[in-house]
Design an enzyme around this catalytic site. Sequence first.
Site, mmCIF file in Angstrom:
data_model
loop_
_atom_site.group_PDB
_atom_site.id
_atom_site.type_symbol
_atom_site.label_atom_id
_atom_site.label_comp_id
_atom_site.label_asym_id
_atom_site.label_seq_id
_atom_site.Cartn_x
_atom_site.Cartn_y
_atom_site.Cartn_z
ATOM 1 N N GLY A 153 35.894 77.228 67.589
ATOM 2 C CA GLY A 153 36.639 76.192 66.889
ATOM 3 C C GLY A 153 35.994 75.009 67.373
ATOM 4 N N HIS A 194 41.095 89.853 69.666
ATOM 5 C CA HIS A 194 40.647 88.353 69.366
ATOM 6 C C HIS A 194 41.192 87.718 70.621
ATOM 7 C CE1 HIS A 194 39.937 84.560 67.882
ATOM 8 N NE2 HIS A 194 38.970 85.085 67.100
ATOM 9 N N ASN A 244 37.037 85.721 59.526
ATOM 10 C CA ASN A 244 38.381 85.682 60.130
ATOM 11 C C ASN A 244 39.062 84.474 59.697
ATOM 12 O OD1 ASN A 244 40.898 85.907 61.587
ATOM 13 N ND2 ASN A 244 39.705 85.708 63.713
ATOM 14 N N LYS A 263 42.235 83.757 60.282
ATOM 15 C CA LYS A 263 43.166 83.157 61.228
ATOM 16 C C LYS A 263 44.516 82.984 60.091
ATOM 17 C CE LYS A 263 39.420 82.068 64.114
ATOM 18 N NZ LYS A 263 39.301 81.348 65.740
ATOM 19 N N GLU A 294 32.600 86.892 71.190
ATOM 20 C CA GLU A 294 33.026 85.559 70.913
ATOM 21 C C GLU A 294 33.135 84.870 72.092
ATOM 22 O OE1 GLU A 294 34.579 85.375 66.571
ATOM 23 O OE2 GLU A 294 36.273 86.052 67.931
ATOM 24 N N SER A 329 31.918 79.364 66.033
ATOM 25 C CA SER A 329 31.009 78.017 65.355
ATOM 26 C C SER A 329 29.832 78.386 64.724
ATOM 27 C CB SER A 329 30.948 77.009 66.265
ATOM 28 O OG SER A 329 32.224 76.296 66.983
ATOM 29 N N GLU A 332 42.357 84.592 70.554
ATOM 30 C CA GLU A 332 43.617 84.197 70.384
ATOM 31 C C GLU A 332 44.679 85.010 70.574
ATOM 32 O OE1 GLU A 332 42.362 82.564 66.646
ATOM 33 O OE2 GLU A 332 40.991 81.514 67.878
HETATM 34 P P1 13P Z 1 35.119 79.523 64.551
HETATM 35 O O1 13P Z 1 34.114 80.212 63.569
HETATM 36 O O2 13P Z 1 35.939 78.760 63.521
HETATM 37 O O3 13P Z 1 34.581 78.731 65.932
HETATM 38 O O4 13P Z 1 36.073 80.714 64.865
HETATM 39 C C1 13P Z 1 35.404 81.900 65.527
HETATM 40 C C2 13P Z 1 36.369 82.870 65.566
HETATM 41 O O5 13P Z 1 37.045 83.011 66.324
HETATM 42 C C3 13P Z 1 36.238 84.104 64.677
HETATM 43 O O6 13P Z 1 37.012 85.246 65.030
#
Ligand code: 13P
Length: 259
Positions: free
Chosen positions: A180, A102, A10, A12, A174, A220, A104
Amino acid sequence: MTRTPLMAGNWKMNMDHLEAIHLVQGLHMELSDANFDYSKVEVVVVPPFTDIRSVQTVVEGDGMKIQYGAQDVSTHESGAYTGEVSATMLKKLGCAYVVVGHSERREYHSESDALVGEKARVVLAAGMTPIICCGEALEVRKEGKQVPHVLAQIDGALDGMSADDVKTAVIAYEPIWAIGTGEVATPEDAQEVCGAIRGRIAELYDAETAEATRILYGGSVKSSNVAEIMSQQDVDGALVGGASLKADEFAKIARFAEL
Ligand code: 13P
């Protein structure tokens, strides 16, 4: 295990369309040797909408086996919905997967479990696979309520979905506190919730459906921790953010079986 592992990157809101072309070409190069078999691990990139046409062009032009998808979708088919993108448009661009719900999007766009479920159904109806995200915030984890929290999200997202649709769909667990942050859930933490999700699918549908549905872990994930996470029985792949932005690192993740 009969479930084919899935490694989805992803991106983003990173990478313009030129950077996207370089990244996909780099990933393809990294995975082009006899040791890597795309029939044993599905590799998917999930770029921003503006990159998808360019990704399609390189993937189709060079006959790559990398698949691609989108990060969100509208629930509407067409019409006066400024800024939205329909499932049909994504399907036409060759998208195989669409991430829905997601954390976010849930946080910054107030997406509810019901809306996430609607998006998942729209993606399935268009002939693509939804990657349905769920996961708890740190406060919920501190209270030890991660399992009921995530199962409530799953109940909402799967409401009204047929067993066949659930078998096609992918669930991504997740934990928000691991996204992140560099704070990766332990393999046991990942297994606890992924196992509970599979158990819930068995309750809502049947054992066969639960066995067929792929459940990913995200948060992560890196080449240094992926093998341990993948060794858990109910983890069928990873949804990777930051580490999917580097071709060599994401390729190593896809090669988890060689690590
Ligand atoms: P990270 O791998 O940067 O922690 O992000 C995970 C994520 O939100 C994937 O959708």
